[in-house]
Design an enzyme around this catalytic site. Structure first.
Site, PDB file in Angstrom:
ATOM      1  N   HIS A 113       1.089  -1.089   0.515  1.00  0.00           N
ATOM      2  CA  HIS A 113       0.052   0.228  -0.058  1.00  0.00           C
ATOM      3  C   HIS A 113       0.944   1.116  -0.162  1.00  0.00           C
ATOM      4  CE1 HIS A 113      -3.899   1.714   0.561  1.00  0.00           C
ATOM      5  NE2 HIS A 113      -4.076   2.530   1.412  1.00  0.00           N
ATOM      6  N   LYS A 173      -6.994  -0.890   6.885  1.00  0.00           N
ATOM      7  CA  LYS A 173      -8.092  -2.033   5.584  1.00  0.00           C
ATOM      8  C   LYS A 173      -6.589  -3.213   5.408  1.00  0.00           C
ATOM      9  CE  LYS A 173      -7.295   1.964   2.556  1.00  0.00           C
ATOM     10  NZ  LYS A 173      -7.461   3.432   2.783  1.00  0.00           N
ATOM     11  N   ASP A 182     -13.377   2.966   7.537  1.00  0.00           N
ATOM     12  CA  ASP A 182     -12.800   3.778   6.249  1.00  0.00           C
ATOM     13  C   ASP A 182     -12.829   4.467   5.162  1.00  0.00           C
ATOM     14  OD1 ASP A 182      -9.612   4.694   5.746  1.00  0.00           O
ATOM     15  OD2 ASP A 182     -10.327   3.042   4.017  1.00  0.00           O
ATOM     16  N   SER A 212      -6.467   4.638   8.403  1.00  0.00           N
ATOM     17  CA  SER A 212      -6.813   4.704   7.178  1.00  0.00           C
ATOM     18  C   SER A 212      -5.847   2.971   6.776  1.00  0.00           C
ATOM     19  CB  SER A 212      -6.753   6.046   6.638  1.00  0.00           C
ATOM     20  OG  SER A 212      -7.078   5.440   5.136  1.00  0.00           O
ATOM     21  N   ARG A 269     -12.536  12.890   3.930  1.00  0.00           N
ATOM     22  CA  ARG A 269     -11.545  13.189   4.198  1.00  0.00           C
ATOM     23  C   ARG A 269     -11.079  14.424   3.110  1.00  0.00           C
ATOM     24  NH1 ARG A 269      -8.159   9.146   5.597  1.00  0.00           N
ATOM     25  NH2 ARG A 269      -5.845  10.441   5.798  1.00  0.00           N
TER      26      ARG A 269
HETATM   27  N1  URA Z   1      -4.158   5.659   1.129  1.00  0.00           N
HETATM   28  C1  URA Z   1      -4.842   5.544   2.151  1.00  0.00           C
HETATM   29  O1  URA Z   1      -5.593   4.345   1.883  1.00  0.00           O
HETATM   30  N2  URA Z   1      -5.498   5.884   3.319  1.00  0.00           N
HETATM   31  C2  URA Z   1      -4.891   7.912   3.340  1.00  0.00           C
HETATM   32  O2  URA Z   1      -5.571   7.945   4.156  1.00  0.00           O
HETATM   33  C3  URA Z   1      -4.240   7.642   2.915  1.00  0.00           C
HETATM   34  C4  URA Z   1      -3.466   6.815   1.546  1.00  0.00           C
END
Ligand code: URA
Length: 438
Positions: free
Chosen positions: A82, A187, A161, A183, A168
């Site tokens: 990620h 996930k 999220d 966040s 956001r």
């Molecule tokens: N990527 C994400 O999944 N969440 C964030 O808050 C920022 C980048």
């Protein structure tokens, strides 16, 4: 418990209890707490921050707001990756197929664009027909059959999220270490992979503008991942200029395809090899980073990673022919170049401005409901350290709407800093953060 009191406590710099955090997360997920109160709290968190304990509680509450995937139907050590969000960051499109081509199962959950940064899910939807909302059963079946699946955050995975991310995005509350950490890690925890590799961006195009902030975020996420028993590594990488040359959904897909075909930009390849080596070593498929990188290069040379991308696209009902014929991807109707006004060396590129211009062209979302234009964006012709003579093309804009194009072009004025003297290239890979599992 009242949401009003929780907002006021954080606004005044207080520390929220587990009960208060759970109350907010479950209430917001259930639709009992309205967007305006959630916006107020996220803005208060943005300004006041959170302690390590609060961030960990928020992460777990968000991870448990929906299903926690059990990836045991997939054999082998499952890896996920990620990014904290960058401009021109198409690494997942390159890295996923490369790692999967080495036989390491890639079970990846990706996001949509956020702020001025793009998202893998939007990019993948450039392939005509591509479905990112596949069911859990299809997700497992695809990873078992072809070694890779990339799904959006559909169904009931970290729904807290999903709602907060979209909120956001449009309330200027993205750039907060605890909110980003919670966040991403909620996930990743819910998505169930054994090995998590995080690409934490730093620089003008990243949410974390300084290396110091990026390091704090990286350490926070590695700590959270390690504490829940996931082998977590964070690579801090430079995002002072876009990664590669292309910014915009289908334009980035083309660059990713070129990279898998052996003629991609150097910086993109370097980052993919670094992140990929942690995924491959973490999964036990190579002894060390050097061996892993050699293998990752091999799957580019023998085209098996490119074929893997086509298989991924086909498996998720997209048109895999587009991997070999990019004319099948969405294309814009207006093309305009921007030329250098003077001779000189490119000292820097305002990376966030480039991301913003792509968004203004229609490539990103202004509101939660915005529909994005997959074909628009910008392809840079010169990057930092390059020499540009007066009249040379600095960048090409791809648009569909003349007014949006003019707006983007005016914002782009001054995005390139050009100077008289040659410039030293900055290091792309800044830090690697790991923590041994207890
Ligand atoms: N990527 C994400 O999944 N969440 C964030 O808050 C920022 C980048």
């Amino acid at each position: 418990m009242r949401m009003y009191d929780i907002i006021a406590k954080k606004r005044d710099g207080g520390t929220l209890s587990r009960e208060e955090i759970n109350f907010f997360v479950s209430g917001y997920t259930a639709g009992e707490i309205p967007d305006y109160q959630a916006s107020a709290l996220t803005m208060a968190i943005f300004w006041r921050g959170m302690t390590e304990r609060e961030t960990a509680e928020l992460t777990l509450a968000m991870a448990h707001s929906g299903d926690i995937l059990d990836l045991s139907p997939i054999s082998g050590v499952k890896v996920d990756k990620h990014s904290t969000g960058g401009v021109g960051d198409k690494t997942s499109l390159v890295l996923g197929p490369m790692v999967a081509a080495l036989g390491v199962p890639v079970a990846k959950m990706s996001g949509r664009g956020l702020g001025h940064t793009g998202g893998t899910i939007d990019k993948l939807e450039s392939f005509p027909g591509f479905e990112t909302g596949i069911s859990e059963r299809e997700f497992y079946a695809n990873v078992n059959r072809i070694g890779i699946a990339i799904a959006g955050q559909t169904g009931n995975l970290a729904p807290a999220d999903k709602k907060l991310y979209a909120l956001r995005d449009v309330t200027a509350t993205v750039e907060s270490i605890p909110l980003i950490a919670a966040s991403i890690m909620s996930k990743k925890i819910a998505a169930g992979a054994d090995v998590i590799v995080l690409d934490v961006k730093t620089g003008s195009g990243a949410f974390m503008k300084t290396e110091e902030q990026a390091l704090l975020l990286a350490r926070e996420m590695v700590r959270i991942g390690t504490n829940v028993g996931r082998k977590t590594t964070a690579v801090v990488s430079n995002m002072d200029e876009p990664l590669g040359y292309a910014v915009g959904n289908s334009l980035e897909v083309i660059e990713a395809i070129n990279t898998l075909d052996g003629h991609g930009p150097e910086d993109l390849l370097e980052l993919c090899l670094e992140l990929g080596s942690h995924m491959v070593v973490g999964a036990g498929a190579a002894e060390n980073a050097k061996e892993a990188k050699k293998e990752l290069l091999r799957v580019i040379d023998d085209k098996s990673a490119l074929r893997k991308l086509a298989e991924l696209v086909e498996a998720q009902k997209g048109d895999g022919r587009a991997v070999y014929d990019t004319a099948l991807l969405p294309a814009s109707s207006i093309v305009r170049t921007v030329e250098a006004k003077e001779d000189g060396y490119v000292e820097g590129i305002a990376c966030d401005t480039v991301g913003l211009c792509s968004m203004v062209l229609g490539g990103g979302r202004e509101t939660k409901e915005s529909v994005i234009d997959l074909s628009v964006g910008i392809v840079l012709n010169k990057k930092t350290c390059d020499y540009a003579a007066k009249g040379d093309t600095l960048a090409t804009f791809y648009a569909n709407d003349a007014a949006k194009l003019e707006d983007a072009l005016s914002r782009f004025e001054g995005a390139y800093r050009i100077g008289e003297n040659p410039v030293r290239k900055q290091k792309l890979i800044r830090h690697i953060i790991t923590e041994e599992l207890p």
